[in-house]
Each structure stands twice: as structure tokens, then as C-alpha cells.
Design a protein around this motif. Structure first.
Motif, PDB file in Angstrom:
ATOM      1  N   GLY A   1     148.377  49.964   3.792  1.00 22.59           N
ATOM      2  CA  GLY A   1     147.405  48.874   3.835  1.00 22.59           C
ATOM      3  C   GLY A   1     146.017  49.294   4.294  1.00 22.59           C
ATOM      4  O   GLY A   1     145.185  48.443   4.593  1.00 22.59           O
ATOM      5  N   VAL A   2     145.757  50.601   4.350  1.00 22.14           N
ATOM      6  CA  VAL A   2     144.404  51.058   4.694  1.00 22.14           C
ATOM      7  C   VAL A   2     143.536  51.027   3.424  1.00 22.14           C
ATOM      8  O   VAL A   2     142.432  50.465   3.415  1.00 22.14           O
ATOM      9  CB  VAL A   2     144.442  52.489   5.302  1.00 22.14           C
ATOM     10  CG1 VAL A   2     143.040  53.054   5.464  1.00 22.14           C
ATOM     11  CG2 VAL A   2     145.180  52.470   6.634  1.00 22.14           C
ATOM     12  N   VAL A   3     144.061  51.615   2.342  1.00 25.85           N
ATOM     13  CA  VAL A   3     143.337  51.650   1.057  1.00 25.85           C
ATOM     14  C   VAL A   3     143.739  50.418   0.237  1.00 25.85           C
ATOM     15  O   VAL A   3     144.911  50.040   0.218  1.00 25.85           O
ATOM     16  CB  VAL A   3     143.700  52.953   0.288  1.00 25.85           C
ATOM     17  CG1 VAL A   3     143.178  52.947  -1.130  1.00 25.85           C
ATOM     18  CG2 VAL A   3     143.179  54.179   1.053  1.00 25.85           C
ATOM     19  N   ALA A   4     142.762  49.793  -0.420  1.00 22.59           N
ATOM     20  CA  ALA A   4     143.060  48.669  -1.321  1.00 22.59           C
ATOM     21  C   ALA A   4     143.646  49.240  -2.618  1.00 22.59           C
ATOM     22  O   ALA A   4     143.280  50.358  -3.003  1.00 22.59           O
ATOM     23  CB  ALA A   4     141.774  47.902  -1.623  1.00 22.59           C
ATOM     24  N   PRO A   5     144.530  48.501  -3.325  1.00 21.32           N
ATOM     25  CA  PRO A   5     145.030  49.016  -4.610  1.00 21.32           C
ATOM     26  C   PRO A   5     143.880  49.413  -5.535  1.00 21.32           C
ATOM     27  O   PRO A   5     143.929  50.424  -6.229  1.00 21.32           O
ATOM     28  CB  PRO A   5     145.829  47.840  -5.181  1.00 21.32           C
ATOM     29  CG  PRO A   5     146.212  47.012  -3.993  1.00 21.32           C
ATOM     30  CD  PRO A   5     145.131  47.212  -2.965  1.00 21.32           C
ATOM     31  N   GLU A   6     142.804  48.650  -5.497  1.00 21.31           N
ATOM     32  CA  GLU A   6     141.630  48.949  -6.334  1.00 21.31           C
ATOM     33  C   GLU A   6     141.005  50.290  -5.943  1.00 21.31           C
ATOM     34  O   GLU A   6     140.301  50.921  -6.740  1.00 21.31           O
ATOM     35  CB  GLU A   6     140.566  47.851  -6.189  1.00 21.31           C
ATOM     36  CG  GLU A   6     140.950  46.500  -6.768  1.00 21.31           C
ATOM     37  CD  GLU A   6     141.840  45.666  -5.817  1.00 21.31           C
ATOM     38  OE1 GLU A   6     142.257  46.185  -4.767  1.00 21.31           O
ATOM     39  OE2 GLU A   6     142.119  44.513  -6.168  1.00 21.31           O
ATOM     40  N   GLY A   7     141.257  50.716  -4.710  1.00 22.47           N
ATOM     41  CA  GLY A   7     140.727  51.997  -4.244  1.00 22.47           C
ATOM     42  C   GLY A   7     141.297  53.169  -5.027  1.00 22.47           C
ATOM     43  O   GLY A   7     140.632  54.200  -5.190  1.00 22.47           O
ATOM     44  N   LEU A   8     142.534  53.020  -5.521  1.00 23.58           N
ATOM     45  CA  LEU A   8     143.135  54.098  -6.312  1.00 23.58           C
ATOM     46  C   LEU A   8     142.401  54.230  -7.647  1.00 23.58           C
ATOM     47  O   LEU A   8     142.174  55.333  -8.143  1.00 23.58           O
ATOM     48  CB  LEU A   8     144.627  53.827  -6.555  1.00 23.58           C
ATOM     49  CG  LEU A   8     145.500  53.642  -5.312  1.00 23.58           C
ATOM     50  CD1 LEU A   8     146.971  53.503  -5.714  1.00 23.58           C
ATOM     51  CD2 LEU A   8     145.347  54.821  -4.351  1.00 23.58           C
ATOM     52  N   ILE A   9     142.026  53.089  -8.202  1.00 22.72           N
ATOM     53  CA  ILE A   9     141.280  53.105  -9.475  1.00 22.72           C
ATOM     54  C   ILE A   9     139.904  53.738  -9.239  1.00 22.72           C
ATOM     55  O   ILE A   9     139.449  54.589 -10.007  1.00 22.72           O
ATOM     56  CB  ILE A   9     141.138  51.670 -10.029  1.00 22.72           C
ATOM     57  CG1 ILE A   9     142.523  51.084 -10.289  1.00 22.72           C
ATOM     58  CG2 ILE A   9     140.289  51.663 -11.301  1.00 22.72           C
ATOM     59  CD1 ILE A   9     142.542  49.600 -10.543  1.00 22.72           C
ATOM     60  N   ALA A  10     139.279  53.335  -8.140  1.00 23.83           N
ATOM     61  CA  ALA A  10     137.947  53.882  -7.815  1.00 23.83           C
ATOM     62  C   ALA A  10     138.032  55.405  -7.658  1.00 23.83           C
ATOM     63  O   ALA A  10     137.157  56.148  -8.113  1.00 23.83           O
ATOM     64  CB  ALA A  10     137.420  53.250  -6.532  1.00 23.83           C
ATOM     65  N   HIS A  11     139.118  55.889  -7.053  1.00 24.92           N
ATOM     66  CA  HIS A  11     139.274  57.332  -6.864  1.00 24.92           C
ATOM     67  C   HIS A  11     139.393  58.044  -8.222  1.00 24.92           C
ATOM     68  O   HIS A  11     138.799  59.106  -8.433  1.00 24.92           O
ATOM     69  CB  HIS A  11     140.504  57.625  -6.002  1.00 24.92           C
ATOM     70  CG  HIS A  11     140.704  59.084  -5.777  1.00 24.92           C
ATOM     71  ND1 HIS A  11     139.900  59.815  -4.929  1.00 24.92           N
ATOM     72  CD2 HIS A  11     141.565  59.973  -6.331  1.00 24.92           C
ATOM     73  CE1 HIS A  11     140.273  61.079  -4.957  1.00 24.92           C
ATOM     74  NE2 HIS A  11     141.280  61.199  -5.799  1.00 24.92           N
ATOM     75  N   GLY A  12     140.181  57.427  -9.133  1.00 23.72           N
ATOM     76  CA  GLY A  12     140.334  58.028 -10.464  1.00 23.72           C
ATOM     77  C   GLY A  12     138.999  58.146 -11.174  1.00 23.72           C
ATOM     78  O   GLY A  12     138.700  59.161 -11.818  1.00 23.72           O
ATOM     79  N   ARG A  13     138.179  57.132 -11.010  1.00 19.42           N
ATOM     80  CA  ARG A  13     136.853  57.177 -11.635  1.00 19.42           C
ATOM     81  C   ARG A  13     136.030  58.324 -11.023  1.00 19.42           C
ATOM     82  O   ARG A  13     135.397  59.095 -11.748  1.00 19.42           O
ATOM     83  CB  ARG A  13     136.143  55.848 -11.410  1.00 19.42           C
ATOM     84  CG  ARG A  13     134.865  55.717 -12.195  1.00 19.42           C
ATOM     85  CD  ARG A  13     134.129  54.459 -11.829  1.00 19.42           C
ATOM     86  NE  ARG A  13     134.803  53.256 -12.266  1.00 19.42           N
ATOM     87  CZ  ARG A  13     134.447  52.029 -11.888  1.00 19.42           C
ATOM     88  NH1 ARG A  13     133.437  51.841 -11.073  1.00 19.42           N
ATOM     89  NH2 ARG A  13     135.089  50.985 -12.335  1.00 19.42           N
ATOM     90  N   GLY A  14     136.106  58.424  -9.720  1.00 22.79           N
ATOM     91  CA  GLY A  14     135.380  59.504  -9.039  1.00 22.79           C
ATOM     92  C   GLY A  14     135.857  60.871  -9.515  1.00 22.79           C
ATOM     93  O   GLY A  14     135.043  61.750  -9.812  1.00 22.79           O
TER      94      GLY A  14
END
Ligand code: PTJ
Length: 257
Positions: free
Chosen positions: A26-39
Motif C-alpha cells: 500500500g505504499v505504491v499506488a497501482p497506477e504507480g506501476l504503470i507510471a514506472h513502465g512509462r519511465g
């Protein structure tokens, strides 16, 4: 899952595993994984190393943070998961830098979890867990800020940010330094000092530049930074890399006719 150290992408797989773990906590939002992939996709295009242009921006960022009277770094779930320790090193180099939790997908419980992730990384004082001020004209929860932190900042370092808040902070007269691998993002386009580099590399370079920039730093004096040039440098890096890859794969003219 065990990641073999011999895997050619071991570092990238370890980072992904860490983000997935921090998402389950619960530290990273699920959307954070998508943001990482974009990065990651942009990091491939940039050659997965800091370009000369990014290094220049990182030195300038160190100088601006030294010149600031009330510098603040804004931290979301991805940043806490990936860079709590590099951030703690930056705070040790620049003890006046305040660290504030600021979340797009905000719940009080998540803000507390992000703060404890930062404390576990070595950051003693964390602002923004109980925000008391709203940035005007910003509908998202990113408008919620701390009276002792972003609300008073003159320079704000914002890794992995959104374009609307970048603009809202600038409208308050705050100088914005962004870290984002995507040179086409609204954040990179709108920031006063866009660093087009990977988060942990950028933070380490800024930290190393602090002692070197210290002698020239004067409070309230900000060396001008050419933001358009910084973006153009990033595009040129990507262009060079793609041209090299295209040439390497171009069919060679046959000798036998
Ligand atoms: O934790 P929260 O609730 O505040 O949410 C955080 C995220 C990241 C989900 C939120 O800020 C978001 O949706 O961000 P965006 O709009 O997807 O933008 C993130 C930007 O960061 C993208 O342009 C990515 O290219 C970039 N990025 C992702 N990982 C890295 C990165 N830039 C530098 N280093 C990275 N490791």
C-alpha cells in the motif's frame, strides 16, 4: 520470485519486484506501476544512463537548492519506494531540505505508510502527513500541502509529478525542479528546471554536486537555467540513439550484382 544476478536485465527486474512488493503493502499506488513502465520505456530510449544535458541540469538543481531559503522535496509512493535512501543522502548533504509527502491517490493511511517508508530509509522529519493548506485552483488531492513545507517553499523538487500541479506551484511563485524521464510530459515542459533522467541517478548526481556548488551559492540568487535547451538536449539524445540503432540495422548494399 528469485531473480538471477546473471539475467541481463537483473537490475530492472529487481526494481519492478520492489515496486510490486511496495504496491502490495500500500505504499505504491497501482497506477504507480504503470507510471514506472512509462519511465522505463523512456530510459531505454535515453540509453539508460544520464546524458550530458541531464548532468548539467542536475548541477544546476544543486545550485538552486543551495540558493533556496526554504527548499522542499515532494514525495509520492513511487519515490518513497524507490528512493528513500538516496533522498536521505540528499537531506544529509543539504540539511535545510524539507521532505513532504504529497499523493495523487491520497488516503490518510497511505500517506502514513509513505512517511514510514521514508523514515525507514533514514529521513527523520517528514511533512505532509496531516496537510492543512490547499493550493488554489487545483482539484486533485495533490493540492493538499503542509503549512511548514510546500506552502512556504521557494524552491520545490518534484520527482514524477503531474503537469497541473507543476503549473499550480509555479503560479504561487515557487521555482519548480522536476525529475521525469519523459521529456514530452507536461511536467517536463512546464517545469523551470526539468531534469530528464531516472530518479535515483538524478538524486545521486544532485547530492554529489552539492559540495561542489556550495562555494558559489548565495541565498536568493538563482543562476538562470535554459529549460528549452535542456528539453532539446533530451530529444537530441533520443534521436542520436535511434539513428545509431537504425544505421546498425540498415541492409548493407550487396557486393554481388
Ligand atoms: O503515489 P501517488 O498516489 O502520488 O501516484 C504517483 C503516480 C506516479 C502514480 C502519479 O504521479 C502518476 O500518475 O504519475 P504520471 O502522470 O504517470 O507521471 C509519472 C512520470 O514519471 C511519467 O512521465 C514517467 O515517465 C516518469 N517516471 C516513471 N518512473 C520514473 C520516472 N521518471 C524518472 N525516474 C523514474 N524512475
Amino acid at each position: 520470485m528469485r531473480i538471477s544476478p546473471r539475467h541481463p536485465r537483473a537490475a530492472s527486474l529487481r526494481t519492478r519486484a520492489r515496486l510490486a512488493r511496495e504496491m502490495r503493502k500500500g505504499v505504491v499506488a497501482p497506477e504507480g506501476l504503470i507510471a514506472h513502465g512509462r519511465g522505463e520505456a523512456f530510459d531505454y530510449l535515453l540509453g539508460e544512463r544520464s546524458s550530458a544535458g541531464a548532468r548539467k541540469a542536475e548541477r544546476a538543481a544543486a545550485a538552486w537548492l543551495l540558493a533556496a531559503r526554504r527548499p522542499v522535496v515532494s514525495v509520492n509512493g513511487n519515490v518513497a519506494a524507490l528512493a528513500a535512501r538516496p533522498l536521505a543522502r540528499l537531506v544529509r548533504a543539504l540539511p535545510g531540505l524539507r521532505v513532504e509527502v504529497n499523493l495523487f491517490h491520497r488516503t490518510p493511511a497511505r500517506a502514513a505508510r509513505v512517511a514510514s517508508r521514508l523514515r525507514a530509509g533514514g529521513i527523520r522529519t517528514v511533512f505532509g502527513v496531516h496537510p492543512t493548506v490547499r493550493i488554489p485552483k487545483l482539484p486533485s488531492d495533490r493540492a493538499l500541502v503542509d503549512r511548514e513545507g510546500i506552502a512556504q517553499a521557494d524552491v520545490c523538487l518534484i520527482p514524477l509529478e503531474d503537469g497541473d500541479r507543476t503549473e499550480a506551484l509555479r503560479a504561487l511563485g515557487i521555482r519548480v525542479i522536476s525529475i521525469d524521464l519523459n521529456p514530452l510530459s507536461r511536467t517536463s515542459e512546464r517545469s523551470d528546471l526539468p531534469i530528464i533522467d531516472e530518479l535515483t541517478r538524478a538524486l545521486d548526481h544532485i547530492t554529489r554536486a552539492i559540495p561542489l556548488q556550495k562555494a558559489q551559492a548565495r541565498p536568493g540568487f538563482f543562476r538562470p537555467f535554459d529549460r528549452s535547451r535542456a528539453l532539446a538536449d533530451a530529444f537530441a539524445t533520443i534521436e542520436r540513439r535511434l539513428t545509431r540503432e537504425t544505421r546498425a540495422r540498415a541492409p548493407r548494399p550487396s557486393r554481388h550484382r
